[in-house]
Write a protein that holds these residues in place. Structure first.
Motif, mmCIF file in Angstrom:
data_model
loop_
_atom_site.group_PDB
_atom_site.id
_atom_site.type_symbol
_atom_site.label_atom_id
_atom_site.label_comp_id
_atom_site.label_asym_id
_atom_site.label_seq_id
_atom_site.Cartn_x
_atom_site.Cartn_y
_atom_site.Cartn_z
ATOM 1 N N THR A 52 0.831 -1.213 0.000
ATOM 2 C CA THR A 52 0.000 0.000 0.000
ATOM 3 C C THR A 52 0.858 1.254 0.000
ATOM 4 O OG1 THR A 52 -1.764 -1.166 1.180
ATOM 5 C CG2 THR A 52 -1.828 1.238 1.210
ATOM 6 N N LEU A 53 1.892 1.270 0.856
ATOM 7 C CA LEU A 53 2.730 2.472 1.005
ATOM 8 C C LEU A 53 3.865 2.533 -0.008
ATOM 9 C CD1 LEU A 53 2.996 2.545 4.905
ATOM 10 C CD2 LEU A 53 1.544 3.975 3.460
ATOM 11 N N GLN A 54 4.220 1.370 -0.579
ATOM 12 C CA GLN A 54 5.348 1.265 -1.525
ATOM 13 C C GLN A 54 6.644 1.821 -0.910
ATOM 14 O OE1 GLN A 54 4.265 3.002 -5.323
ATOM 15 N NE2 GLN A 54 2.695 1.464 -5.701
ATOM 16 N N HIS A 55 6.813 1.555 0.382
ATOM 17 C CA HIS A 55 7.987 2.085 1.083
ATOM 18 C C HIS A 55 8.208 1.247 2.349
ATOM 19 C CE1 HIS A 55 10.845 4.955 2.712
ATOM 20 N NE2 HIS A 55 10.771 5.649 1.557
ATOM 21 N N PHE A 56 9.407 0.639 2.468
ATOM 22 C CA PHE A 56 9.683 -0.232 3.595
ATOM 23 C C PHE A 56 9.785 0.548 4.905
ATOM 24 C CE2 PHE A 56 10.395 -3.618 0.640
ATOM 25 C CZ PHE A 56 10.273 -4.779 1.384
ATOM 26 N N ARG A 57 10.480 1.702 4.885
ATOM 27 C CA ARG A 57 10.684 2.443 6.126
ATOM 28 C C ARG A 57 9.350 2.948 6.682
ATOM 29 N NH1 ARG A 57 10.857 7.527 7.386
ATOM 30 N NH2 ARG A 57 11.001 8.244 5.211
ATOM 31 N N GLN A 58 8.520 3.542 5.819
ATOM 32 C CA GLN A 58 7.223 4.043 6.278
ATOM 33 C C GLN A 58 6.329 2.911 6.804
ATOM 34 O OE1 GLN A 58 5.454 6.280 3.098
ATOM 35 N NE2 GLN A 58 7.144 7.770 2.983
ATOM 36 N N ALA A 59 6.379 1.776 6.097
ATOM 37 C CA ALA A 59 5.588 0.623 6.532
ATOM 38 C C ALA A 59 6.074 0.125 7.886
ATOM 39 C CB ALA A 59 5.663 -0.492 5.495
ATOM 40 N N ALA A 60 7.380 0.060 8.080
ATOM 41 C CA ALA A 60 7.941 -0.409 9.352
ATOM 42 C C ALA A 60 7.537 0.501 10.494
ATOM 43 C CB ALA A 60 9.472 -0.489 9.245
ATOM 44 N N GLU A 61 7.513 1.811 10.254
ATOM 45 C CA GLU A 61 7.116 2.758 11.305
ATOM 46 C C GLU A 61 5.655 2.555 11.713
ATOM 47 O OE1 GLU A 61 7.962 6.574 9.707
ATOM 48 O OE2 GLU A 61 10.129 6.439 10.047
ATOM 49 N N LEU A 62 4.787 2.384 10.716
ATOM 50 C CA LEU A 62 3.371 2.182 11.029
ATOM 51 C C LEU A 62 3.120 0.832 11.710
ATOM 52 C CD1 LEU A 62 1.604 3.640 7.866
ATOM 53 C CD2 LEU A 62 1.592 4.594 10.165
ATOM 54 N N LEU A 63 3.923 -0.151 11.328
ATOM 55 C CA LEU A 63 3.759 -1.488 11.909
ATOM 56 C C LEU A 63 4.465 -1.620 13.254
ATOM 57 C CD1 LEU A 63 4.307 -3.573 8.650
ATOM 58 C CD2 LEU A 63 2.158 -3.400 9.923
ATOM 59 N N LYS A 64 5.267 -0.587 13.573
ATOM 60 C CA LYS A 64 6.010 -0.566 14.843
ATOM 61 C C LYS A 64 6.980 -1.735 14.961
ATOM 62 C CE LYS A 64 2.699 2.116 17.596
ATOM 63 N NZ LYS A 64 1.990 2.674 16.434
ATOM 64 N N ILE A 65 7.671 -1.989 13.862
ATOM 65 C CA ILE A 65 8.767 -2.959 13.863
ATOM 66 C C ILE A 65 9.959 -2.314 13.171
ATOM 67 C CG2 ILE A 65 7.220 -4.969 13.845
ATOM 68 C CD1 ILE A 65 7.830 -5.286 10.852
ATOM 69 N N SER A 66 11.148 -2.916 13.321
ATOM 70 C CA SER A 66 12.329 -2.340 12.675
ATOM 71 C C SER A 66 12.292 -2.634 11.187
ATOM 72 C CB SER A 66 13.598 -2.933 13.289
ATOM 73 O OG SER A 66 13.714 -4.310 12.981
ATOM 74 N N GLN A 67 12.942 -1.752 10.396
ATOM 75 C CA GLN A 67 12.975 -1.958 8.947
ATOM 76 C C GLN A 67 13.695 -3.247 8.572
ATOM 77 O OE1 GLN A 67 14.028 1.489 6.621
ATOM 78 N NE2 GLN A 67 14.531 0.261 4.802
ATOM 79 N N PRO A 68 14.844 -3.569 9.233
ATOM 80 C CA PRO A 68 15.504 -4.853 8.902
ATOM 81 C C PRO A 68 14.594 -6.061 9.155
ATOM 82 C CG PRO A 68 17.023 -3.437 10.082
ATOM 83 C CD PRO A 68 15.688 -2.768 10.146
ATOM 84 N N SER A 69 13.806 -6.016 10.250
ATOM 85 C CA SER A 69 12.894 -7.136 10.536
ATOM 86 C C SER A 69 11.831 -7.261 9.452
ATOM 87 C CB SER A 69 12.216 -6.929 11.889
ATOM 88 O OG SER A 69 13.151 -6.984 12.931
ATOM 89 N N LEU A 70 11.320 -6.111 8.984
ATOM 90 C CA LEU A 70 10.314 -6.119 7.924
ATOM 91 C C LEU A 70 10.898 -6.655 6.626
ATOM 92 C CD1 LEU A 70 7.499 -5.430 6.876
ATOM 93 C CD2 LEU A 70 8.276 -3.073 6.526
ATOM 94 N N SER A 71 12.096 -6.198 6.279
ATOM 95 C CA SER A 71 12.740 -6.661 5.045
ATOM 96 C C SER A 71 13.000 -8.156 5.101
ATOM 97 C CB SER A 71 14.052 -5.905 4.840
ATOM 98 O OG SER A 71 13.821 -4.522 4.674
ATOM 99 N N ARG A 72 13.466 -8.631 6.268
ATOM 100 C CA ARG A 72 13.759 -10.064 6.407
ATOM 101 C C ARG A 72 12.466 -10.875 6.285
ATOM 102 N NH1 ARG A 72 16.680 -9.467 10.264
ATOM 103 N NH2 ARG A 72 15.230 -9.726 12.017
ATOM 104 N N SER A 73 11.355 -10.380 6.873
ATOM 105 C CA SER A 73 10.079 -11.087 6.795
ATOM 106 C C SER A 73 9.593 -11.194 5.358
ATOM 107 C CB SER A 73 9.040 -10.357 7.639
ATOM 108 O OG SER A 73 7.790 -10.996 7.564
ATOM 109 N N MET A 74 9.749 -10.101 4.569
ATOM 110 C CA MET A 74 9.315 -10.132 3.175
ATOM 111 C C MET A 74 10.209 -11.034 2.325
ATOM 112 S SD MET A 74 6.490 -8.459 3.006
ATOM 113 C CE MET A 74 6.260 -9.372 4.552
ATOM 114 N N SER A 75 11.479 -11.072 2.663
ATOM 115 C CA SER A 75 12.394 -11.966 1.932
ATOM 116 C C SER A 75 12.030 -13.425 2.168
ATOM 117 C CB SER A 75 13.845 -11.708 2.378
ATOM 118 O OG SER A 75 14.258 -10.413 2.004
ATOM 119 N N LEU A 76 11.712 -13.754 3.412
ATOM 120 C CA LEU A 76 11.304 -15.127 3.735
ATOM 121 C C LEU A 76 9.997 -15.482 3.031
ATOM 122 C CD1 LEU A 76 12.114 -15.255 7.561
ATOM 123 C CD2 LEU A 76 13.319 -16.471 5.719
ATOM 124 N N LEU A 77 9.083 -14.505 2.925
ATOM 125 C CA LEU A 77 7.817 -14.744 2.235
ATOM 126 C C LEU A 77 8.065 -15.016 0.760
ATOM 127 C CD1 LEU A 77 4.713 -14.792 2.298
ATOM 128 C CD2 LEU A 77 4.733 -12.306 1.969
#
Length: 294
Positions: free
Chosen positions: A14-39
């Motif tokens: 929706t946001l087309q941006h990892f950092r903004q998405a991580a802030e809204l989800l209240k998780i770190s950007q590296p954790s978000l990137s790693r989760s998407m890579s695993l997916l």
């Protein structure tokens, strides 16, 4: 694949941006990137392509997003429904014998729903015989039933809610109308319209005939008082029935039994020691407390 991963994917898409998405989800950007890579690794497809600091969905990512949106929408609907069931809402499936359909069930349920806490509860109504209701309880089709007591059902709680006086009904011009009351032996002198033998009242009346050693001539069996009274009114026979509204409103003569104080008890039944949603618990307690008044 986890529900969290689907929610993370939807937010990034929706946001087309990892950092903004991580802030809204209240998780770190590296954790978000790693989760998407695993997916992506699990799916065997690339879901995102980088465009400068932003990301865009690949063709596969757009297809996946359509499914993820539907999945998460269903999850949210389910969450909302469960909150309703746990709170003031909820749905109750009840079943009852035919004589209760005219007044007792509608009035009892309406009185329950008139209590502010219960106004969002919904009901499903089913009219049937006691034997079918017992099976419905066991198979989870019904939450609460109203009918006759059934022996050898240790898993079911039966709570008496009302007593029905048993009376004899005859055609208006029948010889018995000259009497103020009827003896049990009178039932053997005329054709008898009976209840369906597999119904609660059918078993109840048949047991009564056996106990009194009455050799009655049952010429027809009917499911309820409406059908019985209609046949009696047309001089097909007489009948021993529970005194309900349908009997008093029919074109028949109602006579008490002179030598037997016969009443039929109607019970509320439910599975004992089984988890019930709050709405069902409240309804059971309401009937126990106030149901006899109706």
């Amino acid at each position: 694949m986890t529900l969290n991963q689907l929610e993370y994917f939807q937010k990034v898409a929706t946001l087309q941006h990892f950092r903004q998405a991580a802030e809204l989800l209240k998780i770190s950007q590296p954790s978000l990137s790693r989760s998407m890579s695993l997916l992506e690794e699990e799916l065997g497809l690339m879901l995102f392509e980088h465009q400068g600091r932003n990301v865009v969905l690949t063709k596969s990512g757009r297809v996946f997003l359509e499914h993820v949106n539907r999945i998460l929408e269903e999850v949210h609907i389910a969450e909302h429904k469960m909150k309703q069931l746990a709170g003031s809402g909820g749905h109750i499936d009840i079943a009852y014998v035919f004589p209760l359909a005219n007044y007792y069930i509608p009035h009892t349920v309406r009185s329950f729903l008139d209590i502010d806490r219960n106004k969002h509860v919904t009901f499903n109504f089913n009219q049937t015989h006691t034997a079918d209701m017992i099976q419905g309880l066991k198979s989870d089709r019904h939450d609460v039933i109203f009918g006759s007591f059934v022996a050898d059902e240790p898993d079911i709680s039966f709570v008496p809610i009302l007593n029905q006086n048993m009376v004899v009904i005859t055609p208006k011009e029948h010889p018995l109308v000259q009497k103020e009351s009827v003896c049990c032996s009178d039932l053997t002198d005329y054709p008898l319209i009976g209840y369906d033998r597999y119904s609660g009242l059918g078993g109840f009346t048949c047991n009564f005939y056996k106990e009194k050693k009455l050799k009655v001539n049952i010429v027809c069996e009917c499911p309820d008082e409406n059908a019985i009274a209609a046949l009696v009114a047309e001089d097909f026979g007489i009948a021993l029935v529970a005194r309900v509204d349908a009997v008093d409103q029919a074109n028949v003569t109602v006579l008490p039994l002179a030598d037997a104080d016969l009443t039929h008890t109607v019970y509320m039944g439910y599975i004992r020691d089984k988890y019930q949603i709050p709405a069902v618990k409240r309804f059971i307690q309401f009937v126990k407390r106030d149901g006899k008044a109706y």
